[in-house]
Design an enzyme around this catalytic site. Structure first.
Site, short mmCIF file in Angstrom:
data_model
loop_
_atom_site.label_atom_id
_atom_site.label_comp_id
_atom_site.label_asym_id
_atom_site.label_seq_id
_atom_site.Cartn_x
_atom_site.Cartn_y
_atom_site.Cartn_z
N HIS A 164 0.80 -1.23 0.00
CA HIS A 164 0.00 0.00 0.00
C HIS A 164 0.84 1.28 0.00
O HIS A 164 0.51 2.26 0.67
CB HIS A 164 -0.95 0.00 1.20
N HIS A 173 -9.80 2.23 0.27
CA HIS A 173 -9.74 1.13 1.23
C HIS A 173 -10.82 1.24 2.30
O HIS A 173 -10.57 1.01 3.48
CB HIS A 173 -8.35 1.10 1.89
N SER A 174 -12.04 1.58 1.89
CA SER A 174 -13.14 1.64 2.86
C SER A 174 -13.49 0.24 3.36
O SER A 174 -13.55 -0.72 2.59
CB SER A 174 -14.37 2.29 2.23
N TYR A 175 -13.73 0.16 4.66
CA TYR A 175 -14.20 -1.06 5.31
C TYR A 175 -15.71 -0.91 5.51
O TYR A 175 -16.17 0.08 6.07
CB TYR A 175 -13.57 -1.24 6.69
N ASP A 189 -8.40 -12.89 1.37
CA ASP A 189 -7.60 -11.69 1.15
C ASP A 189 -6.93 -11.86 -0.21
O ASP A 189 -5.71 -11.95 -0.31
CB ASP A 189 -6.57 -11.49 2.27
N GLU A 237 -11.85 -3.70 -2.94
CA GLU A 237 -10.94 -2.69 -3.50
C GLU A 237 -10.74 -2.95 -4.99
O GLU A 237 -10.08 -3.91 -5.37
CB GLU A 237 -9.59 -2.76 -2.77
#
Length: 373
Positions: free
Chosen positions: A129, A200-202, A272, A337
């Site tokens: 990242h 990268h919103s959760y 992931d 993402e």
């Protein structure tokens, strides 16, 4: 195909006619100085009651209030509730713009035209990242702000965290009365480089992270995914999802097979991974859909990117308190993402991520909310 400076994130919320000026986090909780700049909170509202809050620290989405099947607004974004918390607490990239390269680069290096560029090793032997001082950990300049729109900008100097080229990035957030949150990314470079920007919103569509997302139903429009090695770096293979726990071509609860006896699930401690989308880079085609049966909230994803990283919150561990003192437990949130594939600079057969002077980087992501009753 090269994707050359706009990313558009569109969120549409149906069935919400509420107007509540008290919804959201107080801007006083975000006033915090860091690295010689002031972190601020910006609140966007529309005539239908939709509220989205943003901060210039990492150009992040801090909160987004969407209605459930009863029309009640709830925050579907997991993260922190103050600028100080974002700076000082454990970094999970909550809501941030990720750059210069979203996801992992193997052995923390890549080459351009025979020149090797070593990067920071911040994920074992790999680079993740953009490094510890990537776009997510910088205070962006605020070019303009209103009740419906905020524009952030950032200059990433040549060789920052090891990447060549001075890159100029602009991010425009706009909330419209059509209940759309649009994020547009514009980026140029003065030297050949690599770029792979993402958000990268959760998300937790049920309760903002109080409980697990394992009962959310997910559909992914992808027949293949990219298996990874022990460091979560793609092997280069495009593997069929058929007959595996990675097959979400029909809606399936996220938790149904996450503990299956599968080597890839063990390597990732769950999901992931990058899925290879069937959408042919067409942002009008549905890429993913997630439904929370309890609240009725629906999230759809559209993109012109070739892949999407589904991350199931496997590194959340309940030790750090977020908004409203919620301790986000294992698999208490998920990320979708949109992206080029991880380690693409080192995989000649993966879609091209190189950007040249004169190019304008362009990416499109659409997060669309609805309600099922």
């Amino acid at each position: 195909m090269k994707y050359l400076g706009i990313m558009t994130l569109v969120i549409m919320v149906f069935g919400c006619a509420q107007k509540d000026a008290t919804v959201g986090i107080s801007s006083e909780d975000f006033a915090f100085d860091y690295d010689g700049k002031t972190i601020e909170l910006f609140t966007l509202k529309n005539d239908n009651g939709l509220v989205c809050q943003l901060t210039n620290f990492g150009a992040r989405v801090v909160s987004l209030y969407a209605p459930d099947k009863n029309g009640e607004l709830g925050d579907v974004i997991v993260g922190y509730g103050s600028g100080k918390d974002f700076v000082e607490k454990k970094e999970n990239f909550y809501g941030a713009v990720i750059g210069r390269y979203g996801n992992r680069i193997g052995n923390a290096s890549f080459s351009i035209d025979g020149v090797e560029y070593p990067l920071e090793k911040n994920d074992g032997d790999n680079h993740l990242h953009g490094g510890t001082n990537g776009f997510h950990h910088q205070v962006w300049d605020v070019e303009s702000a209103s009740d419906s729109e905020v524009v952030f900008s950032l200059v990433s100097p040549d060789m920052e965290t090891g990447y060549p080229g001075t890159v100029n990035v602009k991010v425009k957030y706009q909330l419209t009365d059509a209940n759309e949150l649009k994020i547009e990314y514009f980026a140029t470079t003065d030297k050949k480089t690599v770029l792979n920007l993402t958000n990268h919103s959760y998300f937790n569509l049920k309760d903002g992270g109080r409980t697990s997302i394992n009962d959310h139903l997910m559909y992914l429009n992808a027949d293949y995914y990219t298996p990874v090695d022990g460091g979560l770096i793609p092997t280069g293979e495009l593997a069929s999802v058929a007959g595996t726990p990675f097959d979400f071509t029909t809606p399936t609860a996220i938790g149904d097979r996450v503990e299956a006896d599968d080597v890839q699930l063990k390597v990732g401690n769950g999901y992931d991974h990058n899925w290879v989308l069937n959408t042919n880079n067409d942002a009008a085609v549905l890429a993913a859909k997630v439904v929370d049966p309890e609240s009725g909230r629906v999230l759809e994803v559209y993109t012109n990117e070739p892949g999407v990283q589904f991350y199931g919150g496997n590194f959340l561990d309940g030790t750090i308190a977020g908004k409203n003192d919620i301790k986000y437990d294992f698999r208490g949130a998920f990320c979708l993402e949109t992206q080029h594939f991880p380690d693409s600079p080192n995989k000649a057969d993966f879609p091209d991520v190189f950007v040249n002077p004169g190019d304008e980087y362009h990416s499109v992501c659409i997060y669309k909310f609805d309600v099922e009753k």
